[in-house]
Design an enzyme around this catalytic site. Structure first.
Site, PDB file in Angstrom:
ATOM      1  N   ASP A  52       0.831  -1.203   0.000  1.00 19.98           N
ATOM      2  CA  ASP A  52       0.000   0.000   0.000  1.00 19.98           C
ATOM      3  C   ASP A  52       0.865   1.252   0.000  1.00 19.98           C
ATOM      4  OD1 ASP A  52      -2.410  -1.202  -0.012  1.00 19.98           O
ATOM      5  OD2 ASP A  52      -2.826  -0.938   2.126  1.00 19.98           O
TER       6      ASP A  52
ATOM      7  N   MET B  25      -7.901   8.569   9.346  1.00 21.24           N
ATOM      8  CA  MET B  25      -8.407   9.248   8.148  1.00 21.24           C
ATOM      9  C   MET B  25      -9.196  10.503   8.507  1.00 21.24           C
ATOM     10  SD  MET B  25      -9.556   5.816   6.109  1.00 21.24           S
ATOM     11  CE  MET B  25     -10.006   4.895   7.572  1.00 21.24           C
TER      12      MET B  25
ATOM     13  N   LYS C 186      -4.198   3.388  -3.378  1.00 20.41           N
ATOM     14  CA  LYS C 186      -5.175   3.648  -2.323  1.00 20.41           C
ATOM     15  C   LYS C 186      -4.654   4.653  -1.324  1.00 20.41           C
ATOM     16  CE  LYS C 186      -8.754   0.519  -2.066  1.00 20.41           C
ATOM     17  NZ  LYS C 186      -9.581   1.677  -2.355  1.00 20.41           N
TER      18      LYS C 186
HETATM   19  N1  SAH Z   1      -4.409  -0.248   8.693  1.00 21.00           N
HETATM   20  C1  SAH Z   1      -3.870   1.048   9.088  1.00 21.00           C
HETATM   21  C2  SAH Z   1      -4.861   2.160   8.869  1.00 21.00           C
HETATM   22  C3  SAH Z   1      -5.180   2.416   7.400  1.00 21.00           C
HETATM   23  S1  SAH Z   1      -6.303   3.743   7.174  1.00 21.00           S
HETATM   24  C4  SAH Z   1      -3.433   0.978  10.557  1.00 21.00           C
HETATM   25  O1  SAH Z   1      -3.746   0.002  11.250  1.00 21.00           O
HETATM   26  O2  SAH Z   1      -2.747   1.891  11.009  1.00 21.00           O
HETATM   27  C5  SAH Z   1      -5.203   5.054   6.822  1.00 21.00           C
HETATM   28  C6  SAH Z   1      -5.097   5.986   8.002  1.00 21.00           C
HETATM   29  O3  SAH Z   1      -4.229   5.439   8.991  1.00 21.00           O
HETATM   30  C7  SAH Z   1      -4.503   7.351   7.682  1.00 21.00           C
HETATM   31  O4  SAH Z   1      -5.473   8.223   7.149  1.00 21.00           O
HETATM   32  C8  SAH Z   1      -4.066   7.796   9.062  1.00 21.00           C
HETATM   33  O5  SAH Z   1      -5.154   8.232   9.826  1.00 21.00           O
HETATM   34  C9  SAH Z   1      -3.588   6.487   9.671  1.00 21.00           C
HETATM   35  N2  SAH Z   1      -2.129   6.295   9.549  1.00 21.00           N
HETATM   36  C10 SAH Z   1      -1.503   5.288   8.941  1.00 21.00           C
HETATM   37  N3  SAH Z   1      -0.162   5.392   9.075  1.00 21.00           N
HETATM   38  C11 SAH Z   1       0.043   6.500   9.818  1.00 21.00           C
HETATM   39  C12 SAH Z   1       1.209   7.135  10.329  1.00 21.00           C
HETATM   40  N4  SAH Z   1       2.436   6.669  10.089  1.00 21.00           N
HETATM   41  N5  SAH Z   1       1.057   8.259  11.082  1.00 21.00           N
HETATM   42  C13 SAH Z   1      -0.175   8.742  11.340  1.00 21.00           C
HETATM   43  N6  SAH Z   1      -1.315   8.176  10.881  1.00 21.00           N
HETATM   44  C14 SAH Z   1      -1.195   7.070  10.132  1.00 21.00           C
END
Ligand code: SAH
Length: 251
Positions: free
Chosen positions: A43, A178, A65
């Site tokens: 991703d 998000m 995505k």
């Molecule tokens: N599966 C992922 C979430 C995917 S949805 C998890 O468990 O973390 C995508 C959202 O995850 C982004 O919009 C943000 O809100 C968050 N996100 C993912 N990586 C991030 C990071 N390194 N720092 C801050 N927010 C993050």
């Protein structure tokens, strides 16, 4: 019971969580599978640092995505995984954070199961927990909350399925994924639902990467765009934000 780190079989898919970005937060199983697979379907949120750990010979496929930008559709991603498995490849499907937390891992798992493809799931550290921790915010603290909620910021848009009043009553701490784009809308929803305008808010951007930052303020500031979030960010709302100790920048 299936082991997590045994070598992948030909035609097997591993749905792997990559954690928030810093390779130190990768699991041993994730590291092991990355170093011995044929294809990695990753991703946009997976960091270069983590991809660099994969074996050189593995083919890399970016499955896009990101924040609604034109990218590969979920259906196409599922089909790609199925096609690769049927071609007898050993596939790592690498996702940011945890595959099952707002990661569509469930959909991919069901698509694979429907085709009788062998798969395994390797959990990852989800950003909703890692980002606050790296910023020095405990998501639960005995002084503030006995519960917490993880939510998607998309729910703040017009056709929300949530009862916001019930939400703020039940959960003293809210962790939004998000939520960057919708932050003013989220703040408005929460204020309308009864949260005081001076409730603390933290925005943790790009946790676990070199661009990591944490801004704090109030719901009122978030609503009036004095506090701005840049994607990807985790938004934390509640008194735990006041427990923050910025341990990473202490000397
Ligand atoms: N599966 C992922 C979430 C995917 S949805 C998890 O468990 O973390 C995508 C959202 O995850 C982004 O919009 C943000 O809100 C968050 N996100 C993912 N990586 C991030 C990071 N390194 N720092 C801050 N927010 C993050």
């Amino acid at each position: 019971m299936k082991s997590l780190d045994s070598p992948l079989e030909a035609g097997e898919v591993a749905l792997v969580g990559a954690g928030p970005g810093d390779a130190n937060l990768l699991t041993f199983a994730a590291h092991k599978l990355l170093s011995d697979c044929d294809v990695i379907v990753y991703d946009a949120l997976v960091s270069d640092e983590i991809l660099a750990l994969a074996n050189d010979k593995a083919e890399r496929i970016c499955a896009g995505k990101r924040g609604g930008r034109a990218s590969t559709s979920q259906e196409d991603i599922c089909q790609t995984l199925i096609d690769l498995a049927k071609a007898n490849k050993r596939v790592v499907r690498l996702k940011g954070g945890d595959p099952f937390v707002f990661g569509r891992g469930g959909e991919e798992m069901r698509a694979l199961a429907a085709e009788n493809i062998v798969f395994r799931v390797i959990p990852g550290i989800t950003s909703g927990i890692a980002a606050p921790a790296l910023a020095g915010i405990p998501v639960t603290d005995r002084t503030t909350n006995a519960t917490l909620a993880f939510l998607t910021g998309h729910e703040a848009s017009e056709n929300s399925r949530m009862d916001w009043t019930a939400l703020v009553k039940a959960f003293p701490v809210l962790v939004f994924y998000m939520g960057a784009k919708n932050l003013p809308k989220i703040a408005t929803r929460l204020i309308d639902a009864g949260l005081p305008v001076n409730t603390s808010v933290a925005i943790i951007h790009a946790a676990g990467t070199n661009h990591e930052s944490c801004e704090t303020g109030t719901l009122r500031e978030a609503q009036s765009k004095q506090l701005i979030a840049k994607s990807p960010a985790i938004v934390v709302v509640g008194d735990v934000v006041d427990c923050r100790i910025d341990w990473r920048h202490k000397t």
